[in-house]
Design a protein around this motif. Structure first.
Motif, PDB file in Angstrom:
ATOM      1  N   ASN A  96      -9.633  -4.382 -10.105  1.00 44.60           N
ATOM      2  CA  ASN A  96     -10.251  -4.716  -8.824  1.00 44.60           C
ATOM      3  C   ASN A  96      -9.273  -4.679  -7.654  1.00 44.60           C
ATOM      4  N   ASP A  97      -7.990  -4.608  -7.954  1.00 47.15           N
ATOM      5  CA  ASP A  97      -6.954  -4.562  -6.920  1.00 47.15           C
ATOM      6  C   ASP A  97      -5.794  -3.744  -7.472  1.00 47.15           C
ATOM      7  N   HIS A  98      -5.781  -2.462  -7.181  1.00 49.03           N
ATOM      8  CA  HIS A  98      -4.785  -1.558  -7.765  1.00 49.03           C
ATOM      9  C   HIS A  98      -3.356  -1.872  -7.333  1.00 49.03           C
ATOM     10  N   ASN A  99      -3.171  -2.700  -6.347  1.00 53.40           N
ATOM     11  CA  ASN A  99      -1.826  -3.104  -5.942  1.00 53.40           C
ATOM     12  C   ASN A  99      -1.339  -4.332  -6.707  1.00 53.40           C
ATOM     13  N   GLU A 142      16.434  -5.010  -7.256  1.00 51.12           N
ATOM     14  CA  GLU A 142      16.851  -4.542  -5.931  1.00 51.12           C
ATOM     15  C   GLU A 142      16.058  -3.302  -5.531  1.00 51.12           C
ATOM     16  N   GLN A 143      15.653  -2.513  -6.521  1.00 49.61           N
ATOM     17  CA  GLN A 143      14.833  -1.331  -6.255  1.00 49.61           C
ATOM     18  C   GLN A 143      13.355  -1.695  -6.093  1.00 49.61           C
ATOM     19  N   ILE A 144      12.888  -2.640  -6.890  1.00 45.53           N
ATOM     20  CA  ILE A 144      11.463  -2.998  -6.896  1.00 45.53           C
ATOM     21  C   ILE A 144      11.096  -3.919  -5.740  1.00 45.53           C
ATOM     22  N   ARG A 145      11.934  -4.898  -5.444  1.00 47.81           N
ATOM     23  CA  ARG A 145      11.604  -5.929  -4.444  1.00 47.81           C
ATOM     24  C   ARG A 145      11.132  -5.354  -3.103  1.00 47.81           C
ATOM     25  N   PRO A 146      11.763  -4.294  -2.555  1.00 50.65           N
ATOM     26  CA  PRO A 146      11.279  -3.762  -1.269  1.00 50.65           C
ATOM     27  C   PRO A 146       9.860  -3.182  -1.337  1.00 50.65           C
ATOM     28  N   ALA A 200       9.887   2.806 -11.123  1.00 51.05           N
ATOM     29  CA  ALA A 200      10.890   1.733 -11.202  1.00 51.05           C
ATOM     30  C   ALA A 200      10.504   0.702 -12.265  1.00 51.05           C
ATOM     31  N   ALA A 201       9.218   0.383 -12.368  1.00 49.30           N
ATOM     32  CA  ALA A 201       8.762  -0.609 -13.346  1.00 49.30           C
ATOM     33  C   ALA A 201       8.956  -0.094 -14.774  1.00 49.30           C
ATOM     34  N   ARG A 202       8.711   1.191 -15.001  1.00 51.00           N
ATOM     35  CA  ARG A 202       8.930   1.766 -16.337  1.00 51.00           C
ATOM     36  C   ARG A 202      10.399   1.669 -16.732  1.00 51.00           C
ATOM     37  N   THR A 203      11.281   1.965 -15.798  1.00 49.15           N
ATOM     38  CA  THR A 203      12.718   1.882 -16.072  1.00 49.15           C
ATOM     39  C   THR A 203      13.112   0.443 -16.391  1.00 49.15           C
ATOM     40  N   ASP A 208       0.835  -1.206   0.000  1.00 44.34           N
ATOM     41  CA  ASP A 208       0.000   0.000   0.000  1.00 44.34           C
ATOM     42  C   ASP A 208       0.868   1.254   0.000  1.00 44.34           C
ATOM     43  N   GLU A 209       0.389   2.255  -0.709  1.00 43.02           N
ATOM     44  CA  GLU A 209       1.013   3.585  -0.747  1.00 43.02           C
ATOM     45  C   GLU A 209       2.323   3.642  -1.535  1.00 43.02           C
ATOM     46  N   LEU A 210       2.701   2.577  -2.219  1.00 49.78           N
ATOM     47  CA  LEU A 210       3.960   2.597  -2.974  1.00 49.78           C
ATOM     48  C   LEU A 210       3.749   2.571  -4.487  1.00 49.78           C
ATOM     49  N   GLY A 211       2.518   2.751  -4.924  1.00 51.97           N
ATOM     50  CA  GLY A 211       2.188   2.675  -6.345  1.00 51.97           C
ATOM     51  C   GLY A 211       2.984   3.618  -7.217  1.00 51.97           C
ATOM     52  N   GLU A 212       3.110   4.861  -6.818  1.00 51.60           N
ATOM     53  CA  GLU A 212       3.823   5.848  -7.617  1.00 51.60           C
ATOM     54  C   GLU A 212       5.303   5.494  -7.743  1.00 51.60           C
ATOM     55  N   HIS A 213       5.914   5.087  -6.646  1.00 48.28           N
ATOM     56  CA  HIS A 213       7.328   4.693  -6.673  1.00 48.28           C
ATOM     57  C   HIS A 213       7.524   3.442  -7.529  1.00 48.28           C
TER      58      HIS A 213
END
Length: 93
Positions: A45-48, A76-80, A21-24, A12-17
């Protein structure tokens, strides 16, 4: 030709971050040997819940990208940001 379905569930709350990272990561994957196309989708139905659908020439091309240093660095950036392990499904015609 194969399709790779990558499922991720972000915290939760990490969508923008995550999106940044996913685009890169997708931009780097586009340069990988055997990469044909890719798209990133969000579950209505589940934005996460995020799904990446990538097309590669062969399973070997996908595995080469999967084990590449570039992907490892990006993960390494996405996993957390994930609240569970990503899931892969490989499909062929």
């Amino acid at each position: 030709m194969i399709k790779v379905i990558i499922e991720r569930h972000i915290a939760d709350e990490l969508g923008e971050h995550y999106e940044k990272a996913a685009r890169t990561t997708l931009q780097k994957a586009m340069q990988a040997h055997g990469f044909i196309s890719g798209e990133a989708l969000r579950n209505v139905n589940d934005h996460n819940h995020r799904v990446v659908i990538a097309t590669y020439r062969t399973v070997a091309d996908w595995e080469r990208w999967l084990s590449s240093e570039e992907r490892k660095e990006m993960m390494e950036q996405i996993r957390p940001m994930l609240d569970r392990e990503e899931k892969f499904t490989l499909l062929e015609h």
